[in-house]
Design a protein around this motif. Structure first.
Motif, short mmCIF file in Angstrom:
data_model
loop_
_atom_site.label_atom_id
_atom_site.label_comp_id
_atom_site.label_asym_id
_atom_site.label_seq_id
_atom_site.Cartn_x
_atom_site.Cartn_y
_atom_site.Cartn_z
N GLY A 1 1.08 -0.61 0.17
CA GLY A 1 0.00 0.22 0.19
C GLY A 1 0.72 1.41 0.49
O GLY A 1 0.28 2.43 -0.54
N VAL A 2 2.27 1.41 0.98
CA VAL A 2 2.99 2.09 1.04
C VAL A 2 3.49 2.84 -0.53
O VAL A 2 3.61 4.10 -1.63
N ALA A 3 4.14 1.89 -1.31
CA ALA A 3 4.72 1.46 -2.63
C ALA A 3 3.44 1.92 -4.32
O ALA A 3 4.33 3.40 -4.19
N THR A 4 2.06 1.83 -3.71
CA THR A 4 1.58 2.13 -4.92
C THR A 4 1.27 3.87 -4.02
O THR A 4 1.02 4.80 -5.14
N GLN A 5 0.71 3.83 -2.96
CA GLN A 5 0.63 5.51 -2.58
C GLN A 5 1.69 6.46 -3.04
O GLN A 5 1.40 7.43 -3.28
N SER A 6 3.80 5.85 -3.00
CA SER A 6 3.51 6.49 -3.28
C SER A 6 4.49 6.67 -5.12
O SER A 6 5.03 7.61 -5.63
N GLN A 7 3.96 6.13 -5.71
CA GLN A 7 4.45 6.01 -6.94
C GLN A 7 3.95 7.16 -7.27
O GLN A 7 4.13 7.64 -8.20
N PRO A 8 2.40 7.83 -7.56
CA PRO A 8 2.27 9.58 -8.44
C PRO A 8 3.29 9.81 -7.94
O PRO A 8 3.76 11.35 -8.70
N ALA A 9 4.14 10.66 -7.04
CA ALA A 9 4.92 11.49 -6.24
C ALA A 9 5.97 10.94 -7.37
O ALA A 9 6.94 12.17 -7.88
N ILE A 10 6.22 9.22 -7.51
CA ILE A 10 8.30 9.45 -8.52
C ILE A 10 7.23 10.05 -9.71
O ILE A 10 8.22 10.62 -10.57
N SER A 11 6.03 9.86 -10.38
CA SER A 11 5.86 10.23 -11.81
C SER A 11 5.62 11.78 -11.98
O SER A 11 5.95 12.31 -12.67
N GLU A 12 5.69 12.64 -10.84
CA GLU A 12 4.73 13.74 -11.18
C GLU A 12 6.33 14.37 -10.90
O GLU A 12 6.73 15.39 -11.49
N GLN A 13 7.65 13.33 -10.15
CA GLN A 13 8.61 14.42 -10.24
C GLN A 13 9.42 14.47 -11.60
O GLN A 13 10.44 15.13 -12.08
N SER A 14 9.15 13.26 -12.25
CA SER A 14 9.62 13.10 -13.56
C SER A 14 9.23 14.27 -14.66
O SER A 14 9.74 14.14 -16.17
N GLU A 15 8.22 15.42 -14.47
CA GLU A 15 7.39 16.17 -15.41
C GLU A 15 8.26 16.95 -14.37
O GLU A 15 8.34 17.58 -13.81
N SER A 16 8.70 18.06 -16.35
CA SER A 16 9.71 19.42 -15.83
C SER A 16 8.50 20.18 -15.18
O SER A 16 7.35 20.17 -16.11
N PRO A 17 8.34 21.73 -14.63
CA PRO A 17 8.17 22.53 -14.23
C PRO A 17 8.04 23.53 -15.44
O PRO A 17 6.84 24.49 -15.61
N VAL A 18 9.00 23.47 -16.74
CA VAL A 18 8.49 24.18 -17.62
C VAL A 18 8.44 22.92 -19.09
O VAL A 18 8.68 22.55 -19.60
N ARG A 19 7.24 23.79 -19.35
CA ARG A 19 7.04 22.89 -20.54
C ARG A 19 7.01 23.38 -22.13
O ARG A 19 7.35 22.53 -22.68
N HIS A 20 7.26 24.51 -22.03
CA HIS A 20 7.88 24.90 -23.95
C HIS A 20 9.10 26.13 -22.70
O HIS A 20 9.07 26.27 -22.51
N LEU A 21 10.15 26.27 -23.37
CA LEU A 21 11.60 26.73 -23.37
C LEU A 21 12.10 27.17 -24.62
O LEU A 21 12.02 26.27 -25.55
N ALA A 22 12.20 27.97 -24.29
CA ALA A 22 12.87 29.20 -25.65
C ALA A 22 13.82 29.84 -25.56
O ALA A 22 14.93 30.51 -24.45
N ILE A 23 15.21 29.61 -26.65
CA ILE A 23 15.88 30.27 -26.21
C ILE A 23 16.85 31.15 -27.26
O ILE A 23 16.74 30.74 -28.54
N ILE A 24 17.82 32.23 -27.07
CA ILE A 24 18.24 33.08 -27.83
C ILE A 24 19.92 32.64 -27.72
O ILE A 24 20.48 33.43 -26.78
N MET A 25 20.25 32.13 -28.72
CA MET A 25 21.42 31.59 -28.79
C MET A 25 22.10 32.56 -29.10
O MET A 25 22.66 32.54 -30.07
N ASP A 26 23.05 33.22 -28.35
CA ASP A 26 23.80 33.95 -28.53
C ASP A 26 24.88 34.13 -27.76
O ASP A 26 25.38 32.89 -27.16
#
Length: 266
Positions: free
Chosen positions: A16-41
């Motif tokens: 039960g503990v392992a199942t409850q902790s799984q979503p946290a691992i999934s959330e950590q795999s997602e970047s808070p930055v969805r779209h990154l733009a770069i001025i390559m200077d």
């Protein structure tokens, strides 16, 4: 029997503990930055420091872009928009402009199949009609080939300018006969090159400069900006991770007040 029941109960509790902790691992795999733009200077300065021609710096910049696409995909960033050639860059020396056009063409030819295999979805942002017919075809073919890829989107801003984009949008709005009272932010956005793309969460500029340089003017109205002294050809995984860490420390308010749990306004 009692010991066996206790053992089974213990195993179930652990599962039960392992199942409850799984979503946290999934959330950590997602970047808070969805779209990154770069001025390559910094390509030119990189070459000058090494007593090399400027085109050598641009070639090194292409290598940096290859690295970044892989790093961004590994960090679960969904989309990159990179400033490769601006509408103002036509004013550079003819030899450099011709070299950049040739480099763009050669990069498409050499990298397209690998990008496709790696699940990269290509898109061109800018005025395509100013480019040579063979380059226009190469761009269209690359976009068509990769249109269904889903690992990461790569928007190449080539012959792009933020003001030119707005001019093109307004011209089309007028051509479509839109009435003044129907003009909204949403309508204007629907006429931009980026019409079906999310706005960038973060804009990175390399080489220590602190200018917007006519890049995604409308779309980056509330993007987080990050400047690094690193010249673009030297930009790598550690630089990207530092930028993402900086982003995580910020609070995006989009012009609104941020009210904390204590009731104080920031």
């Amino acid at each position: 029997m009692a010991k066996l029941q206790n053992l089974l109960s213990s195993v179930k509790r652990k599962e039960g503990v392992a199942t409850q902790s799984q979503p946290a691992i999934s959330e950590q795999s997602e970047s808070p930055v969805r779209h990154l733009a770069i001025i390559m200077d910094g390509n030119g300065r990189w070459a000058t420091q090494r007593h090399l021609p400027r085109l050598a710096g641009h070639k090194a910049g292409v290598n940096a872009l290859r690295r970044l696409v892989e790093c961004a995909a590994d960090e679960h960033i969904e989309m990159l928009s990179v400033y490769a050639f601006s509408t103002e860059n036509w004013g550079r020396p003819r030899a450099e402009v011709e070299g950049l056009m040739r480099l763009f063409w050669e990069t498409i030819r050499s990298d397209l199949e690998k990008l496709h295999r790696d699940g990269v979805r290509l898109r061109h942002l800018g005025r395509l009609y100013d480019l040579s017919p063979d380059l226009q075809k190469a761009v269209r073919d690359s976009v068509e080939l990769t249109r269904n890829n889903t690992r990461i989107g790569l928007n190449v801003c080539f012959n792009y300018g933020g003001r030119a984009e707005l001019v093109d949008a307004i011209r089309q709005i007028i051509a479509d006969g839109r009435q003044p009272d129907t003009i909204t932010e949403e309508l204007i956005s629907s006429y931009l090159y980026t019409r079906d793309l999310p706005d960038p969460d973060m804009v990175i500029r390399t080489a220590g400069e602190m200018r917007v340089s006519n890049f995604l003017l409308w779309q980056s109205a509330y993007s987080e900006y990050y400047a690094t002294p690193t010249l673009w050809p030297d930009f790598g995984r550690e630089d990207l991770l530092e930028a993402l860490e900086s982003y995580q420390q910020r609070h995006r308010r989009f012009g609104r007040l941020d009210v904390s749990s204590t009731g104080n306004q920031a």
